[in-house]
Design a protein around this motif. Structure first.
Motif, PDB file in Angstrom:
ATOM      1  N   HIS A  87      23.746 -25.451 -27.069  1.00 50.65           N
ATOM      2  CA  HIS A  87      23.771 -26.906 -27.183  1.00 50.65           C
ATOM      3  C   HIS A  87      22.486 -27.514 -26.607  1.00 50.65           C
ATOM      4  O   HIS A  87      21.833 -26.918 -25.756  1.00 50.65           O
ATOM      5  CB  HIS A  87      24.982 -27.461 -26.451  1.00 50.65           C
ATOM      6  CG  HIS A  87      25.281 -28.882 -26.786  1.00 50.65           C
ATOM      7  ND1 HIS A  87      25.779 -29.249 -28.015  1.00 50.65           N
ATOM      8  CD2 HIS A  87      25.148 -30.019 -26.069  1.00 50.65           C
ATOM      9  CE1 HIS A  87      25.934 -30.565 -28.028  1.00 50.65           C
ATOM     10  NE2 HIS A  87      25.560 -31.059 -26.869  1.00 50.65           N
ATOM     11  N   GLY A  91      19.475 -25.544 -21.637  1.00 52.21           N
ATOM     12  CA  GLY A  91      18.455 -24.777 -20.926  1.00 52.21           C
ATOM     13  C   GLY A  91      17.859 -23.598 -21.661  1.00 52.21           C
ATOM     14  O   GLY A  91      17.347 -22.668 -21.043  1.00 52.21           O
ATOM     15  N   THR A  93      15.060 -23.421 -23.560  1.00 51.21           N
ATOM     16  CA  THR A  93      13.622 -23.301 -23.358  1.00 51.21           C
ATOM     17  C   THR A  93      13.297 -22.947 -21.907  1.00 51.21           C
ATOM     18  O   THR A  93      12.427 -22.106 -21.645  1.00 51.21           O
ATOM     19  CB  THR A  93      12.914 -24.608 -23.787  1.00 51.21           C
ATOM     20  OG1 THR A  93      13.278 -24.890 -25.137  1.00 51.21           O
ATOM     21  CG2 THR A  93      11.409 -24.471 -23.699  1.00 51.21           C
ATOM     22  N   SER A  94      14.031 -23.554 -20.972  1.00 51.40           N
ATOM     23  CA  SER A  94      13.800 -23.239 -19.552  1.00 51.40           C
ATOM     24  C   SER A  94      14.030 -21.755 -19.293  1.00 51.40           C
ATOM     25  O   SER A  94      13.263 -21.110 -18.578  1.00 51.40           O
ATOM     26  CB  SER A  94      14.751 -24.034 -18.674  1.00 51.40           C
ATOM     27  OG  SER A  94      14.617 -25.394 -18.924  1.00 51.40           O
ATOM     28  N   ASP A 189      23.236 -23.196 -10.477  1.00 51.86           N
ATOM     29  CA  ASP A 189      22.853 -23.849  -9.218  1.00 51.86           C
ATOM     30  C   ASP A 189      23.455 -25.242  -9.071  1.00 51.86           C
ATOM     31  O   ASP A 189      23.495 -25.817  -7.990  1.00 51.86           O
ATOM     32  CB  ASP A 189      21.326 -23.949  -9.157  1.00 51.86           C
ATOM     33  CG  ASP A 189      20.777 -24.746 -10.325  1.00 51.86           C
ATOM     34  OD1 ASP A 189      20.430 -25.923 -10.150  1.00 51.86           O
ATOM     35  OD2 ASP A 189      20.709 -24.193 -11.456  1.00 51.86           O
TER      36      ASP A 189
HETATM   37  P1  GTP Z   1      16.706 -28.510 -26.402  1.00 52.69           P
HETATM   38  O1  GTP Z   1      15.572 -27.659 -26.811  1.00 52.69           O
HETATM   39  O2  GTP Z   1      16.403 -29.965 -26.390  1.00 52.69           O
HETATM   40  O3  GTP Z   1      17.974 -28.212 -27.150  1.00 52.69           O
HETATM   41  O4  GTP Z   1      17.052 -28.181 -24.856  1.00 52.69           O
HETATM   42  P2  GTP Z   1      17.044 -26.780 -24.146  1.00 52.69           P
HETATM   43  O5  GTP Z   1      18.357 -26.109 -24.363  1.00 52.69           O
HETATM   44  O6  GTP Z   1      15.833 -26.029 -24.492  1.00 52.69           O
HETATM   45  O7  GTP Z   1      17.039 -27.222 -22.619  1.00 52.69           O
HETATM   46  P3  GTP Z   1      15.784 -27.291 -21.647  1.00 52.69           P
HETATM   47  O8  GTP Z   1      15.347 -25.943 -21.275  1.00 52.69           O
HETATM   48  O9  GTP Z   1      14.795 -28.208 -22.219  1.00 52.69           O
HETATM   49  O10 GTP Z   1      16.494 -27.921 -20.370  1.00 52.69           O
HETATM   50  C1  GTP Z   1      17.143 -29.159 -20.383  1.00 52.69           C
HETATM   51  C2  GTP Z   1      17.195 -29.742 -18.984  1.00 52.69           C
HETATM   52  O11 GTP Z   1      18.012 -28.920 -18.155  1.00 52.69           O
HETATM   53  C3  GTP Z   1      15.843 -29.808 -18.308  1.00 52.69           C
HETATM   54  O12 GTP Z   1      15.775 -30.985 -17.581  1.00 52.69           O
HETATM   55  C4  GTP Z   1      15.842 -28.614 -17.374  1.00 52.69           C
HETATM   56  O13 GTP Z   1      15.054 -28.801 -16.251  1.00 52.69           O
HETATM   57  C5  GTP Z   1      17.305 -28.508 -16.995  1.00 52.69           C
HETATM   58  N1  GTP Z   1      17.693 -27.142 -16.652  1.00 52.69           N
HETATM   59  C6  GTP Z   1      17.497 -26.036 -17.382  1.00 52.69           C
HETATM   60  N2  GTP Z   1      17.985 -24.953 -16.764  1.00 52.69           N
HETATM   61  C7  GTP Z   1      18.495 -25.386 -15.583  1.00 52.69           C
HETATM   62  C8  GTP Z   1      19.134 -24.729 -14.485  1.00 52.69           C
HETATM   63  O14 GTP Z   1      19.341 -23.516 -14.425  1.00 52.69           O
HETATM   64  N3  GTP Z   1      19.538 -25.538 -13.448  1.00 52.69           N
HETATM   65  C9  GTP Z   1      19.348 -26.879 -13.452  1.00 52.69           C
HETATM   66  N4  GTP Z   1      19.774 -27.561 -12.413  1.00 52.69           N
HETATM   67  N5  GTP Z   1      18.735 -27.502 -14.464  1.00 52.69           N
HETATM   68  C10 GTP Z   1      18.318 -26.791 -15.506  1.00 52.69           C
END
Ligand code: GTP
Ligand code: MG
Length: 368
Positions: A87, A91, A93-94, A189
């Protein structure tokens, strides 16, 4: 064989054209002497006359590249291709960023990392290719074209948010593509993290965690705190090992377009995941209606590469046009590319024309 005219069918069978037309009328098909009839209809007619019909290899489609079957002894192990799904904002990409940072050698070319949505990482002597799906469109497009690009799906679910609409979508995609799913329960976390609730929700959608007697591996991780990443990678390799993924690297290259764009300075740029064979600088390639000679290739770190083997993603320069994501890319003979591309363009044109000019019964009645 392909379709043939009534006259051709009559000649083939040694019958009068009128006999064939009568028979067709009986079957509810109004045909004239030079009208083309399809193979199925021709077969029925022939069989009605007691003529035996032998299956003939379908005529070669000039817009298709002939698929070559790789003999088992030509196959060599290749790295797994893993697609990160989930979804929005859970996270994906992170997680990929963390995986890359912990594994990509520190000295990046000029400090610039190109975001190409496909990366090959090295982990404990193994390579793993990751695809980051911005949306599921590309994944669906690839599947529609019959290109199975992914070996393993990693479903990212935020521990505080749980299963959401696109999580379910991703599960369904993986299911229909018959791809094993590994779950990364991310954002552990966060204060609101509730992995048990996530597992319960996933179980309701057919993914039963191993520890509950199911066969889905679920790894708690935190991309932010870099926790659980090793566990995730170990499990990916474990699943991959069982799959015994192989490809023949010694043949003309075939791959799939992951993404493509028009770059002001460099022209059409496309990221290709090589699936079979080895793609080399200088190769003539075709992807959809775009074709050209590979002018340069770079890996995800922006380094120039001369050759890309199966499971390796590369950014390719040299195409005449921007192909669509999900398009199959083939390395072909120099003189073939343009001809095939032109035939594909023509085919496209014809099918578009048919779409707009299809006359329906309603149209006819409306004119009366
Ligand atoms: P889309 O590409 O838009 O679908 O999103 P994504 O699934 O790639 O998520 P992304 O990695 O961009 O992260 C979305 C938000 O969640 C960002 O603000 C990150 O910093 C946060 N985030 C990601 N992983 C973690 C985590 O393990 N812990 C916390 N607290 N925040 C996280
Ligand atoms: Mg993202």
């Amino acid at each position: 064989d392909g379709p043939l005219t009534v006259k051709e069918l009559a000649d083939k069978m040694g019958r009068e054209v009128s006999e064939i037309i009568k028979k067709l009328m009986f079957l509810g098909v109004m045909a004239t002497i030079n009208q083309e009839i399809d193979v199925d209809t021709a077969t029925i007619v022939a069989e009605d006359f007691g003529v035996e019909v032998t299956e003939v290899e379908p005529a070669e489609d000039p817009t298709e590249i002939k698929e070559i079957e790789d003999a088992p002894e030509t196959l060599q192990p290749r790295p797994p291709v893993v697609t990160i799904m989930g979804h929005v904002d859970h996270g994906k990409t992170s997680l990929l960023d963390v995986i890359r940072q912990t594994n990509v050698t520190a000295h990046e070319a000029g400090g610039i990392t190109q975001h190409i949505g496909a990366y090959m990482v090295r982990y404990k002597g193994n390579k793993i290719t990751f695809l980051d799906t911005p949306g599921h469109e590309a994944f669906t497009a690839m599947r529609l074209r019959g290109a199975q690009s992914t070996d393993i799906a990693v479903l990212v679910v935020a521990a505080d948010d749980g299963v959401m609409p696109q999580t379910i979508e991703a599960i369904n995609h993986a299911k229909s593509a018959n791809v094993p799913v590994l779950v990364a329960i991310n954002k552990m976390d966060k204060p609101g993290a509730n992995p048990d609730h996530v597992k319960q929700q996933l179980a309701e959608h057919g993914l039963l965690p191993e520890e509950w007697g199911g066969d889905t591996i679920m790894v708690p991780v935190s991309a932010k705190k870099r926790q659980g990443i090793d566990d995730l990678l170990e499990n990916i390799l474990l699943v991959a090992e069982v799959m015994e993924l192989k490809a023949n690297p010694n043949r003309h290259a075939q791959g799939v377009v992951i993404e493509a764009k028009l770059d002001k300075g460099r022209g059409p740029v496309c990221t290709v995941l090589v699936q079979k064979g080895t793609l080399r600088v200088g190769d003539t390639i075709i992807a959809g209606t775009a074709f050209g000679k590979v002018r340069a290739m770079t890996n995800e770190r922006g380094e120039k590469v001369k050759a890309a083997r199966p499971s390796m993603p590369v950014e390719v320069l040299g195409l005449s046009d921007v192909p669509q994501a999900g398009e199959i890319m083939d390395a072909v003979d120099d003189n073939e590319a343009r001809t095939i591309a032109e035939k594909r363009i023509e085919k496209q044109r014809v099918s578009e024309m048919q779409k707009t000019h299809k006359v329906t019964l309603d149209d006819i009645f409306n004119q009366i």
